[in-house]
Design a protein around this motif. Structure first.
Motif, PDB file in Angstrom:
ATOM      1  N   LEU A   9      29.956  92.628  40.139  1.00  0.00           N
ATOM      2  CA  LEU A   9      29.404  91.450  39.457  1.00  0.00           C
ATOM      3  C   LEU A   9      27.886  91.369  39.656  1.00  0.00           C
ATOM      4  O   LEU A   9      27.161  90.914  38.778  1.00  0.00           O
ATOM      5  N   ARG A  10      27.408  91.824  40.794  1.00  0.00           N
ATOM      6  CA  ARG A  10      25.955  91.872  41.024  1.00  0.00           C
ATOM      7  C   ARG A  10      25.289  92.847  40.063  1.00  0.00           C
ATOM      8  O   ARG A  10      24.156  92.624  39.639  1.00  0.00           O
ATOM      9  N   LEU A  11      25.991  93.923  39.718  1.00  0.00           N
ATOM     10  CA  LEU A  11      25.426  94.877  38.750  1.00  0.00           C
ATOM     11  C   LEU A  11      25.181  94.209  37.402  1.00  0.00           C
ATOM     12  O   LEU A  11      24.285  94.599  36.665  1.00  0.00           O
ATOM     13  N   TYR A  12      25.997  93.202  37.090  1.00  0.00           N
ATOM     14  CA  TYR A  12      25.802  92.458  35.837  1.00  0.00           C
ATOM     15  C   TYR A  12      24.688  91.416  35.975  1.00  0.00           C
ATOM     16  O   TYR A  12      24.379  90.724  35.016  1.00  0.00           O
ATOM     17  N   GLY A  13      24.134  91.308  37.153  1.00  0.00           N
ATOM     18  CA  GLY A  13      23.025  90.385  37.366  1.00  0.00           C
ATOM     19  C   GLY A  13      23.425  89.042  37.961  1.00  0.00           C
ATOM     20  O   GLY A  13      22.584  88.160  38.090  1.00  0.00           O
ATOM     21  N   TYR A  14      24.698  88.890  38.311  1.00  0.00           N
ATOM     22  CA  TYR A  14      25.132  87.618  38.867  1.00  0.00           C
ATOM     23  C   TYR A  14      24.756  87.490  40.339  1.00  0.00           C
ATOM     24  O   TYR A  14      24.838  88.452  41.091  1.00  0.00           O
ATOM     25  N   ARG A  88      21.399  92.971  40.178  1.00  0.00           N
ATOM     26  CA  ARG A  88      21.036  92.626  41.555  1.00  0.00           C
ATOM     27  C   ARG A  88      21.506  93.757  42.456  1.00  0.00           C
ATOM     28  O   ARG A  88      22.374  94.550  42.077  1.00  0.00           O
ATOM     29  N   CYS A  89      20.939  93.827  43.618  1.00  0.00           N
ATOM     30  CA  CYS A  89      21.331  94.855  44.581  1.00  0.00           C
ATOM     31  C   CYS A  89      22.814  94.663  44.918  1.00  0.00           C
ATOM     32  O   CYS A  89      23.206  93.600  45.393  1.00  0.00           O
ATOM     33  N   PRO A  90      23.651  95.681  44.660  1.00  0.00           N
ATOM     34  CA  PRO A  90      25.074  95.523  44.957  1.00  0.00           C
ATOM     35  C   PRO A  90      25.346  95.318  46.445  1.00  0.00           C
ATOM     36  O   PRO A  90      26.328  94.704  46.816  1.00  0.00           O
ATOM     37  N   ILE A  91      24.443  95.797  47.274  1.00  0.00           N
ATOM     38  CA  ILE A  91      24.648  95.711  48.721  1.00  0.00           C
ATOM     39  C   ILE A  91      24.311  94.323  49.272  1.00  0.00           C
ATOM     40  O   ILE A  91      25.079  93.745  50.027  1.00  0.00           O
ATOM     41  N   CYS A  92      23.139  93.792  48.908  1.00  0.00           N
ATOM     42  CA  CYS A  92      22.688  92.543  49.559  1.00  0.00           C
ATOM     43  C   CYS A  92      22.444  91.382  48.596  1.00  0.00           C
ATOM     44  O   CYS A  92      22.078  90.306  49.033  1.00  0.00           O
ATOM     45  N   TYR A 115      14.548 101.626  40.763  1.00  0.00           N
ATOM     46  CA  TYR A 115      14.635 100.191  41.002  1.00  0.00           C
ATOM     47  C   TYR A 115      14.794 100.005  42.500  1.00  0.00           C
ATOM     48  O   TYR A 115      15.628 100.653  43.122  1.00  0.00           O
ATOM     49  N   LYS A 116      13.979  99.102  43.026  1.00  0.00           N
ATOM     50  CA  LYS A 116      14.013  98.886  44.468  1.00  0.00           C
ATOM     51  C   LYS A 116      14.425  97.449  44.745  1.00  0.00           C
ATOM     52  O   LYS A 116      13.913  96.516  44.118  1.00  0.00           O
ATOM     53  N   CYS A 117      15.341  97.280  45.697  1.00  0.00           N
ATOM     54  CA  CYS A 117      15.759  95.938  46.086  1.00  0.00           C
ATOM     55  C   CYS A 117      14.615  95.280  46.853  1.00  0.00           C
ATOM     56  O   CYS A 117      14.083  95.864  47.797  1.00  0.00           O
ATOM     57  N   VAL A 118      14.256  94.064  46.434  1.00  0.00           N
ATOM     58  CA  VAL A 118      13.130  93.383  47.087  1.00  0.00           C
ATOM     59  C   VAL A 118      13.523  92.846  48.463  1.00  0.00           C
ATOM     60  O   VAL A 118      12.659  92.501  49.256  1.00  0.00           O
ATOM     61  N   VAL A 119      14.816  92.830  48.758  1.00  0.00           N
ATOM     62  CA  VAL A 119      15.271  92.314  50.058  1.00  0.00           C
ATOM     63  C   VAL A 119      15.503  93.462  51.053  1.00  0.00           C
ATOM     64  O   VAL A 119      14.892  93.510  52.109  1.00  0.00           O
ATOM     65  N   CYS A 120      16.389  94.395  50.700  1.00  0.00           N
ATOM     66  CA  CYS A 120      16.749  95.439  51.676  1.00  0.00           C
ATOM     67  C   CYS A 120      16.006  96.753  51.436  1.00  0.00           C
ATOM     68  O   CYS A 120      16.059  97.650  52.273  1.00  0.00           O
ATOM     69  N   GLY A 121      15.313  96.867  50.313  1.00  0.00           N
ATOM     70  CA  GLY A 121      14.517  98.066  50.064  1.00  0.00           C
ATOM     71  C   GLY A 121      15.312  99.243  49.531  1.00  0.00           C
ATOM     72  O   GLY A 121      14.749 100.315  49.300  1.00  0.00           O
ATOM     73  N   LYS A 122      16.619  99.088  49.345  1.00  0.00           N
ATOM     74  CA  LYS A 122      17.413 100.212  48.834  1.00  0.00           C
ATOM     75  C   LYS A 122      16.933 100.579  47.429  1.00  0.00           C
ATOM     76  O   LYS A 122      16.583  99.734  46.629  1.00  0.00           O
TER      77      LYS A 122
END
Ligand SMILES: [Zn+2]
Length: 146
Positions: A9-14, A88-92, A115-122
């Motif tokens: 669901l995060r991949l869809y931007g939720y 959104r980052c699927p991890i965090c 694409y870089k996660c702004v929280v965890c950097g993945k």
């Protein structure tokens, strides 16, 4: 436990909160405070959430695509088009930001947008896993037609 569904669901931007350390009471409180849908396969948790006025969806599907279809039907939304730009980052659950190949320090750079996660950097890019994600999306949309 629906961590895999949360990641999809995060991949869809939720904006999906997922926490395995909270008990039922804390989950309901968090959902109420943050005005979130509570997604669960636990009928008692589902019924308790409804009694407390929390929006809840009981998941009975046997796989993530079936459960995601239940969520979209219950909430009354169509799944948005899958785009890394809005994922959104699927991890965090952090937002993703496009970054240039120069910013990326990977050994064998695939020719792709990063694409870089702004929280965890993945770091993410459209790679060999993407057809699986597209397959999930196709199955979800098929299920929503039934
Ligand atoms: Zn992250």
């Amino acid at each position: 436990m629906h961590g895999s569904l949360a990641r999809k669901l995060r991949l869809y931007g939720y904006d999906v909160s997922y926490n395995t350390n909270l008990d039922d009471k804390a989950l309901i409180s968090k959902a109420a405070e943050e005005d979130r849908w509570l997604l669960t396969s636990d009928r008692n948790l589902y019924l308790t959430a409804l009694k407390r006025g929390v929006k809840a969806c009981l998941l009975l599907g046997k796989d993530d695509a079936s459960r995601a279809a239940e969520v979209f039907k219950k909430i009354g939304l169509e799944p948005p088009t899958l785009k890394p730009e809005t994922s959104r980052c699927p991890i965090c659950n952090g937002l993703l930001q496009i970054c240039s190949p120069e910013e990326v320090e990977v050994k064998h750079k695939p020719k792709s947008t990063y694409y870089k996660c702004v929280v965890c950097g993945k770091l993410y890019w459209i790679g060999s896993h993407w057809p699986r994600i597209v397959g999930f999306d196709r199955r979800l949309r098929q299920l929503l037609k039934t």
